[in-house]
Design a protein around this motif. Structure first.
Motif, PDB file in Angstrom:
ATOM      1  N   PHE A 108       0.849  -1.206   0.000  1.00  0.00           N
ATOM      2  CA  PHE A 108       0.000   0.000   0.000  1.00  0.00           C
ATOM      3  C   PHE A 108       0.882   1.255   0.000  1.00  0.00           C
ATOM      4  CE2 PHE A 108       0.414  -1.500   4.340  1.00  0.00           C
ATOM      5  CZ  PHE A 108       0.643  -0.366   5.116  1.00  0.00           C
ATOM      6  N   VAL A 135       9.977  -8.459   9.945  1.00  0.00           N
ATOM      7  CA  VAL A 135       9.926  -8.242   8.488  1.00  0.00           C
ATOM      8  C   VAL A 135       9.818  -6.765   8.119  1.00  0.00           C
ATOM      9  CG1 VAL A 135       8.888 -10.507   8.066  1.00  0.00           C
ATOM     10  CG2 VAL A 135       7.397  -8.510   8.351  1.00  0.00           C
ATOM     11  N   CYS A 136       9.701  -5.914   9.100  1.00  0.00           N
ATOM     12  CA  CYS A 136       9.404  -4.498   8.813  1.00  0.00           C
ATOM     13  C   CYS A 136      10.666  -3.708   8.457  1.00  0.00           C
ATOM     14  CB  CYS A 136       8.722  -3.873  10.025  1.00  0.00           C
ATOM     15  SG  CYS A 136       8.328  -2.130   9.734  1.00  0.00           S
ATOM     16  N   PRO A 137      10.645  -2.980   7.339  1.00  0.00           N
ATOM     17  CA  PRO A 137      11.830  -2.209   6.949  1.00  0.00           C
ATOM     18  C   PRO A 137      12.098  -0.996   7.828  1.00  0.00           C
ATOM     19  CG  PRO A 137      10.014  -1.778   5.434  1.00  0.00           C
ATOM     20  CD  PRO A 137       9.553  -2.874   6.354  1.00  0.00           C
ATOM     21  N   LYS A 162       4.925   3.718  14.629  1.00  0.00           N
ATOM     22  CA  LYS A 162       4.901   3.984  13.179  1.00  0.00           C
ATOM     23  C   LYS A 162       4.211   5.313  12.861  1.00  0.00           C
ATOM     24  CE  LYS A 162       6.343  -0.213  12.428  1.00  0.00           C
ATOM     25  NZ  LYS A 162       7.781  -0.281  12.343  1.00  0.00           N
ATOM     26  N   VAL A 189       6.055   2.384   5.558  1.00  0.00           N
ATOM     27  CA  VAL A 189       6.226   2.744   4.147  1.00  0.00           C
ATOM     28  C   VAL A 189       5.301   1.946   3.234  1.00  0.00           C
ATOM     29  CG1 VAL A 189       8.572   3.622   4.426  1.00  0.00           C
ATOM     30  CG2 VAL A 189       8.224   1.175   3.984  1.00  0.00           C
ATOM     31  N   GLY A 190       4.419   1.158   3.838  1.00  0.00           N
ATOM     32  CA  GLY A 190       3.408   0.461   3.045  1.00  0.00           C
ATOM     33  C   GLY A 190       3.908  -0.734   2.267  1.00  0.00           C
ATOM     34  N   CYS A 191       4.950  -1.411   2.775  1.00  0.00           N
ATOM     35  CA  CYS A 191       5.483  -2.575   2.035  1.00  0.00           C
ATOM     36  C   CYS A 191       4.522  -3.757   2.115  1.00  0.00           C
ATOM     37  CB  CYS A 191       6.844  -2.979   2.571  1.00  0.00           C
ATOM     38  SG  CYS A 191       6.809  -3.730   4.221  1.00  0.00           S
ATOM     39  N   ARG A 243       4.573  -6.202   4.247  1.00  0.00           N
ATOM     40  CA  ARG A 243       5.177  -7.454   4.737  1.00  0.00           C
ATOM     41  C   ARG A 243       4.525  -7.930   6.033  1.00  0.00           C
ATOM     42  NH1 ARG A 243       9.947  -4.697   2.886  1.00  0.00           N
ATOM     43  NH2 ARG A 243      11.085  -5.853   1.291  1.00  0.00           N
ATOM     44  N   CYS A 244       4.216  -6.991   6.945  1.00  0.00           N
ATOM     45  CA  CYS A 244       3.639  -7.419   8.227  1.00  0.00           C
ATOM     46  C   CYS A 244       2.283  -8.079   8.007  1.00  0.00           C
ATOM     47  CB  CYS A 244       3.533  -6.238   9.201  1.00  0.00           C
ATOM     48  SG  CYS A 244       2.537  -4.863   8.586  1.00  0.00           S
ATOM     49  N   PRO A 272      -1.670  -2.301   9.341  1.00  0.00           N
ATOM     50  CA  PRO A 272      -1.762  -0.950   9.910  1.00  0.00           C
ATOM     51  C   PRO A 272      -2.932  -0.149   9.325  1.00  0.00           C
ATOM     52  CG  PRO A 272       0.473  -1.412   9.113  1.00  0.00           C
ATOM     53  CD  PRO A 272      -0.411  -2.499   8.605  1.00  0.00           C
TER      54      PRO A 272
HETATM   55  S1  SF4 Z   1       3.469  -2.315   6.029  1.00  0.00           S
HETATM   56 FE1  SF4 Z   1       4.032  -3.280   7.979  1.00  0.00          FE
HETATM   57  S2  SF4 Z   1       6.066  -4.120   7.595  1.00  0.00           S
HETATM   58 FE2  SF4 Z   1       5.712  -2.618   5.991  1.00  0.00          FE
HETATM   59  S3  SF4 Z   1       6.522  -0.668   6.771  1.00  0.00           S
HETATM   60 FE3  SF4 Z   1       4.356  -0.722   7.348  1.00  0.00          FE
HETATM   61  S4  SF4 Z   1       4.352  -1.573   9.408  1.00  0.00           S
HETATM   62 FE4  SF4 Z   1       6.348  -2.089   8.512  1.00  0.00          FE
END
Ligand code: SF4
Ligand code: SF4
Length: 347
Positions: A137, A244-246, A302, A317-319, A321-322, A333
């Motif tokens: 996202f 897994v969070c950047p 965050k 950052v919206g990856c 992964r979590c 999130p």
């Molecule tokens: S989407 Fe989840 S893993 Fe990715 S940056 Fe946001 S909190 Fe971290």
């Protein structure tokens, strides 16, 4: 230097040349049906079309375990710097945004020499996303594309050709190895702009219903919201969402004495605020024993605490992964922030 254009074959040759520079090249490759950053042995293993890697490339700027110093028991110690020159190839914009946030955090206040020395030796070749992942996202978080922070930015165009934009002296030094690549035309640059516009729109599998900049205000009013308890009831405290969070950068520091009982070393290792003992301090006191408090802390960090330290940038950052890593399906999130937004009526 102008933007260069490679055919896929010319790009493979460029990567092969990078592999001969003597510096390790870390890049995304296929791994058991998914993708992971690892040492690249051959240009053929590089996957420019990867969707998301299991762990973020953060592991090269802040390794899972890192020796900080070596000591003699009851004697002197010496600082250890473990970094080495390295090329980090294929970093997606959202992961680059996360590294840039960490640069800022480790630079400010107590300047972290271990982090900064390692970071300065890394050349980052970023890559615009080719294949959106299932839970990304980044469009909602403003990190689907980047305009700075990389040494070189690669963009794969619709026709398969690859544009390379060198933005720094380190990037230009590498791009000189590009051999037969040609300057990109006006039409190529327009095609690249189209990729950026597309990515800014489509890397959005979960849509945040407000501007990220509103999140600190939303959270300010949500400390006692029932969502923390509701979600945390299902939480295993496994810490996968942290690992897994950047943008998660918390670490634990420990000393180990070697078998000779005369020497030892101090190291730091990744920690995670969802883990039960994360907040345990001397005397075995745990100041965040409650699972709901730990669950809330992650999303406050965050959306409020870290942004307050780095000029308002949201530390998600919206990856996605979590979201993929959480077996309890509670780590998203966006789901939580949207609910809070609705209930605080700030949206
Ligand atoms: S989407 Fe989840 S893993 Fe990715 S940056 Fe946001 S909190 Fe971290
Ligand atoms: S991954 Fe899910 S279950 Fe594990 S600690 Fe994070 S929120 Fe809890």
């Amino acid at each position: 230097m102008s933007v260069l254009k490679f055919t896929p074959k010319q790009f493979d040759d460029f990567v092969s040349t990078l592999l001969k520079t003597g510096r390790p090249v870390m890049a995304p490759q296929a791994k058991n049906g998914r993708f992971a950053f690892g040492p690249l042995a051959s240009a053929a293993d590089l996957r420019l079309d990867y969707d998301v890697t299991i762990l973020p490339p953060k592991k090269y700027v802040l390794p899972q375990v890192e020796t900080l110093l070596e000591f003699e028991v009851c004697g002197p110690c010496r600082s250890v710097q473990e970094g080495e020159p390295m090329i980090l190839l294929g970093v997606h914009p959202y992961d680059l945004a996360a590294i840039l946030q960490m640069d800022e955090l480790f630079r400010q206040g107590q300047y972290d020499k271990h982090y900064m020395d390692r970071r300065c030796q890394i050349t980052i070749i970023a890559l615009d996303v080719v294949t959106p992942s299932a839970n990304v996202f980044a469009s909602s978080m403003g990190t689907a594309t980047v305009t700075s922070g990389y040494d070189i930015l690669l963009t794969v165009l619709k026709d398969g050709s690859i544009l390379a934009d060198a933005a720094t002296a380190k990037g230009q030094e590498l791009i000189r190895l590009a051999g037969s690549a040609v300057p990109a035309s006006e039409a190529d640059l327009l095609a690249r702009k189209a990729v950026w516009e597309h990515n800014n729109a489509v890397l959005n599998k979960h849509i945040l219903l407000c501007k990220p900049s509103l999140l600190p205000k939303v959270l300010e009013q949500s400390y006692n919201h029932p969502v923390w308890e509701e979600k945390a009831r299902l939480c295993y405290s496994c810490g996968s969402c942290n690992q897994v969070c950047p943008t998660c950068y918390c670490f634990d520091v420990q000393d180990r004495v070697n078998w000779d009982l005369k020497t030892g070393y101090r190291f730091r290792a990744w920690d995670g605020c969802l883990l039960e003992n994360f907040a345990t301090v001397a005397g075995n006191h745990n100041f965040r024993k409650d699972r709901a408090a730990r669950y809330r802390h992650r999303l406050y960090r965050k959306g409020k605490y870290v942004p307050e330290k780095i000029g308002g940038q949201i530390a998600c950052v919206g990856c996605g992964r979590c979201i993929s890593a959480c077996t309890a399906k509670i780590a998203n999130p966006v789901e939580v922030y949207n609910r809070l937004l609705q209930d605080t009526k700030l949206g």
